[in-house]
Design a protein around this motif. Structure first.
Motif, PDB file in Angstrom:
ATOM      1  N   GLY A  62       0.825  -1.213   0.000  1.00 40.36           N
ATOM      2  CA  GLY A  62       0.000   0.000   0.000  1.00 40.36           C
ATOM      3  C   GLY A  62       0.855   1.258   0.000  1.00 40.36           C
ATOM      4  O   GLY A  62       0.559   2.228  -0.713  1.00 40.36           O
ATOM      5  N   ASP A 115      -3.702  -4.116  -5.913  1.00 39.06           N
ATOM      6  CA  ASP A 115      -2.875  -4.423  -4.739  1.00 39.06           C
ATOM      7  C   ASP A 115      -3.515  -5.554  -3.925  1.00 39.06           C
ATOM      8  O   ASP A 115      -4.694  -5.493  -3.580  1.00 39.06           O
ATOM      9  N   ARG A 162       1.654  -0.646  12.807  1.00 38.23           N
ATOM     10  CA  ARG A 162       0.907   0.118  11.796  1.00 38.23           C
ATOM     11  C   ARG A 162      -0.142   1.047  12.412  1.00 38.23           C
ATOM     12  O   ARG A 162      -0.367   2.143  11.891  1.00 38.23           O
ATOM     13  N   ARG A 220      -6.717  -1.893  12.217  1.00 36.10           N
ATOM     14  CA  ARG A 220      -7.197  -3.031  11.428  1.00 36.10           C
ATOM     15  C   ARG A 220      -7.431  -4.247  12.316  1.00 36.10           C
ATOM     16  O   ARG A 220      -6.596  -4.595  13.149  1.00 36.10           O
TER      17      ARG A 220
HETATM   18 MG   LIG Z   1      -2.115  -3.047   2.199  1.00 34.72          MG
END
Ligand SMILES: [Mg+2]
Ligand SMILES: Nc1ncnc2c1ncn2[C@@H]1O[C@H](COP(=O)(O)OP(=O)(O)OP(=O)(O)O)[C@@H](O)[C@H]1O
Ligand SMILES: Nc1ccn([C@@H]2O[C@H](COP(=O)(O)O)[C@@H](O)[C@H]2O)c(=O)n1
Length: 214
Positions: free
Chosen positions: A41, A110, A150, A154
């Motif tokens: 990404g 992606d 990150r 998520r």
């Molecule tokens: Mg990604």
């Protein structure tokens, strides 16, 4: 109507020699693969900025589908939390809709194809062959470090799901990379380096497709 990505760029054809046409326009597709956290990404954003591609992340499209409250949302959510792969018909439909809606003719796809079923479904439904597959190569140790740092909230960025995603990557996604490698279509990048250094290597590969139109 747009007729080509750029007259000077050789655009891939399908195996039977027919052109890659979608919604009446000739399109170029690059599949972006690599393990979870390898930087797909991050580098796609750089490619969009410098080379004018449209970035379609299969994972993002699936997460949007969950948020939209669609009928499939609950099923997609539990598959993602298990680190497994969503049935191809769902993902391919989302990609097809996004590509048709876009006015662009250059796409970075992606996190797809994640398995051979994804690949065959894209070939059969969308009937486009990729220009090439950009493959980000990185160690699991480094990818774990990146994913746990990150901080994007998520649901799959926890160590249990990360381990499952690594196994799925090895068992289901690497065979897709090997398939395209046997066709001479894989461009492998050392993704363990810092972000700007990785992008230097990416830039070399994308030079024929850019720069982004003013
Ligand atoms: Mg990604
Ligand atoms: N070369 C790099 N060096 C250090 N950190 C990086 C590098 N590339 C990306 N990162 C960081 O690692 C994290 C994961 O990157 P990114 O989201 O781009 O990976 P991804 O391959 O898309 O992962 P996923 O498959 O889980 O979507 C992000 O926090 C990002 O800022
Ligand atoms: N082709 C795909 C791509 C993704 N998924 C699911 O989404 C999760 C997150 O994907 P990222 O690319 O954003 O990491 C992935 O682990 C799968 O559960 C999919 O099913 N099919």
């Amino acid at each position: 109507m747009s007729t080509a990505v750029d007259a000077s760029v050789p655009v891939a054809e399908q195996e039977d020699g027919t052109a890659n046409i979608l919604g009446g326009k000739k399109v170029a597709v690059v599949f972006v693969l690599g393990g979870p956290g390898s930087g797909k990404g991050t580098q796609c954003s750089n490619i969009v900025e410098h080379f004018g591609f449209t970035h379609l992340s299969a994972g993002e499209l699936l997460r949007s589908e969950i948020k939209s409250g669609s009928d499939n949302g609950t099923m997609i959510d539990s598959i993602i939390k298990e680190g497994k792969i969503v049935p191809s018909e769902i993902t391919v439909k989302l990609l097809q809709e996004a590509m048709i809606k876009s006015e662009n003719d250059k796409f970075l796809i992606d996190g797809f194809p994640r398995n051979q079923e994804n690949r065959l479904s894209f070939e059969n439904v969308i009937k486009i062959s990729p220009e090439f597959v950009l493959f980000f190569d990185c160690s699991e140790e480094e990818m774990v470090r990146r994913l746990l740092g990150r901080n994007q909230g998520r649901a799959d960025d926890n160590i249990e799901t990360i381990r499952k995603r690594f196994r799925v990557f090895e068992e289901s996604s690497l065979p897709v990379v090997q398939y395209y490698d046997s066709k001479g279509k894989v461009k492998k990048i050392n993704a363990a380096k810092p972000i700007p250094e990785v992008f230097e290597d990416v830039k070399t590969i994308f030079q024929p497709y850019g720069p982004k139109a003013a």
